[in-house]
Design an enzyme around this catalytic site. Structure first.
Site, PDB file in Angstrom:
ATOM      1  CE  LYS A  58      24.910  19.612  75.692  1.00 50.38           C
ATOM      2  NZ  LYS A  58      24.464  18.867  74.495  1.00 50.38           N
ATOM      3  CG  ASP A 113      27.031  22.380  70.031  1.00 47.34           C
ATOM      4  OD1 ASP A 113      28.217  22.700  69.798  1.00 47.34           O
ATOM      5  OD2 ASP A 113      26.588  21.225  69.877  1.00 47.34           O
ATOM      6  CE  LYS A 126      25.501  21.394  67.002  1.00 50.51           C
ATOM      7  NZ  LYS A 126      25.092  19.993  66.898  1.00 50.51           N
ATOM      8  CG  ASP A 143      23.212  21.711  73.096  1.00 50.51           C
ATOM      9  OD1 ASP A 143      22.532  20.690  73.348  1.00 50.51           O
ATOM     10  OD2 ASP A 143      24.401  21.655  72.722  1.00 50.51           O
ATOM     11  CG  ASP A 191      28.416  18.974  66.910  1.00 54.18           C
ATOM     12  OD1 ASP A 191      28.040  19.779  67.780  1.00 54.18           O
ATOM     13  OD2 ASP A 191      27.684  18.583  65.980  1.00 54.18           O
ATOM     14  CD  GLU A 220      28.670  20.448  72.743  1.00 52.37           C
ATOM     15  OE1 GLU A 220      27.519  20.552  73.188  1.00 52.37           O
ATOM     16  OE2 GLU A 220      28.908  19.984  71.593  1.00 52.37           O
ATOM     17  NE  ARG A 273      29.418  12.596  73.894  1.00 55.03           N
ATOM     18  CZ  ARG A 273      28.989  11.740  72.971  1.00 55.03           C
ATOM     19  NH1 ARG A 273      29.622  10.606  72.780  1.00 55.03           N
ATOM     20  NH2 ARG A 273      27.929  12.007  72.248  1.00 55.03           N
TER      21      ARG A 273
END
Length: 462
Positions: free
Chosen positions: A229, A234, A241, A252, A311, A313, A315
């Site tokens: 990933k 993010d 967030k 992230d 949020d 995202e 996956r």
């Protein structure tokens, strides 16, 4: 890069390693004066403890004992981890030379303890150096130290200097170093090449989305595919967030950093594998063309996905990469991701979560993790929760409506894009040391790569 390990040194100070069980014998050997000094200091060889001996006579380093929860391999890996920065400057040598694998564990622990992130600030002092343990596997220790340094540097670098473009450039550098190929699909070309979910998540950012594809090795060797990933920052997208939640979102892309680091170690060791690394790299940003809650996205596999929360995202970009990875039917498919806060709530920051359909694979990975002091813990792909991903308007929802079991439902979502017969492991990690410990400074961390290296090495050479 020396990792504070040297071939030789003039008049190095001696390092004595002692467990609680061996301390008595060591003190007897060193003499009555040293015993009296140890008694006066209350030294009992607790893990990580140090006792400097009078008259520059060396240092005794405590390792606890094998019966303690973090004894054995864990103690060996990290016994020397605090020493490069805590010992006085100079060179040191082990007073008694251990055999393998202890020699390599001690050397790697020292090397990882010598790490510092210095891109923006010089370290206060140089680390002390250790003469290489005689029996250490220098090639293997160096390969893993290089890999960990690479991954830590990537995770620690702020998003302003490490977006999808820069992450792709790093992947190309790694590929060039090992004569691997590396292709990158960028921006709207993702739609042409059928990576629509990656495009949807990353299209709002100025530093546009990318799919990084690194390949190395003989086509006739077992196919090992790593997916990471690569969310370089993010914001949470339109489901924005709070400030506290964004504070560490430069990390992230920790899954991407981990698979790049692991790939470097595998290629440097020249394992007989056909390696492929897929990294969907995006910034989850906000602008006029950002994707929305309840949008329905197409995916590479052909399944439609209703966006439960922008949020969640990670996956969404992973599902496209996993579908492509699974198309080749690799012998082993591993994805690494900083995917859910639920995994941290369940197991805390020190234990990455693993999910797999294959019990023998899970057992093997957990055994390797224990041997490498690189812990993981398995949670179930519980089929009873699959219904929570049902959607009224699409093939599945990205999040479902339940606020419970978030790590499991995220893994179940990814499982929809991997054939049940594929030997697949999903790893949900934090990729961050929340506190400093020997060999593991606070900051970015490439969790699980020592365990995964051992798993892959055993898989292809057994």
């Amino acid at each position: 890069m020396s990792f504070a390990l040297v071939d030789k040194a003039e008049n190095p100070r001696l390092l004595y390693l002692a467990t609680r069980d061996t301390l008595e014998g060591l003190l007897e050997t060193l003499g009555a004066d040293v015993r009296a000094w140890a008694d006066s200091q209350g030294f009992t060889a607790d893990p990580g403890s140090q006792l400097g001996l009078p008259d520059n006579g060396g240092v005794i380093v405590g390792m606890g004992d094998d019966s303690s929860p973090l004894g054995g391999a864990d103690a060996e890996f990290w016994a020397l981890g605090a020493l490069p920065d805590s010992l006085p400057l100079g060179s040191y040598v082990l007073a008694h030379q251990p055999a393998e694998p202890t020699a390599s564990r001690l050397a790697l622990g020292w090397a990882l303890g010598a790490y510092a992130f210095t891109r923006y600030k010089k370290r206060k002092r140089a680390p002390a150096s250790l003469v290489w343990p005689e029996q250490a596997n220098r090639e293997r220790v160096t390969a893993m130290a290089e890999a960990v340094y690479l991954g830590r540097d990537l995770i620690n670098t702020p998003a302003g200097d490490l977006g999808p473009k820069e992450l792709a450039a790093t992947a190309r550098d790694v590929a060039e170093q090992h004569r691997a190929s590396c292709s990158v699909i960028t921006g709207d070309d993702l739609l042409i090449e059928n990576y629509p979910a990656v495009h949807a998540v990353g299209r709002a950012a100025t530093n546009g989305p990318r799919l990084i594809d690194l390949r190395w090795g003989d086509e006739n060797h077992p196919k090992i595919t790593l997916v990471g990933k690569g969310v370089c920052f993010d914001s949470g997208g339109l489901d924005i967030k709070p400030a506290g939640g964004m504070q560490l979102m430069k990390k992230d892309m920790g899954g991407a950093a981990s698979v790049l680091a692991l790939a470097h170690a595998l290629m440097r060791a020249k394992l007989p594998i056909r390696l492929r690394v897929l990294i969907p790299a995006v910034e989850n940003a906000i602008s006029g063309n950002a994707f929305h809650p309840l949008d329905v996205l197409a995916t590479r596999k052909g399944l439609t996905v209703e966006v439960g929360n922008t949020d969640a995202e990670g996956r969404l970009i992973l599902c496209d990469a996993l579908a492509e990875a699974d198309r080749e039917k690799p012998a082993l498919l591993i994805d690494c991701a900083t995917l859910t806060g639920a995994a941290r709530v369940a197991l805390g920051p020190d234990l990455p979560v693993i999910f797999t359909r294959h019990d023998a694979l899970a057992d093997d990975l957990q055994n390797k993790a224990a041997q490498q002091a690189d812990p993981v813990w398995r949670l179930p792909l519980w089929p009873g929760y699959r219904r929570l991903l049902d959607s009224k308007v699409a093939d599945l929802s990205s999040t479902g409506e339940s606020s419970f079991n978030g790590a499991i439902t995220a893994a179940l979502f990814l499982a929809e894009f991997v054939d049940p017969s594929t030997k697949w492991v999903h790893i949900d990690m934090i990729a961050w040391n929340t506190r400093s410990r020997p060999g593991r400074p606070e900051g970015g961390e490439v969790q699980t790569i020592r365990a995964l290296f051992a798993l892959i090495e055993d898989y292809v050479t057994a």
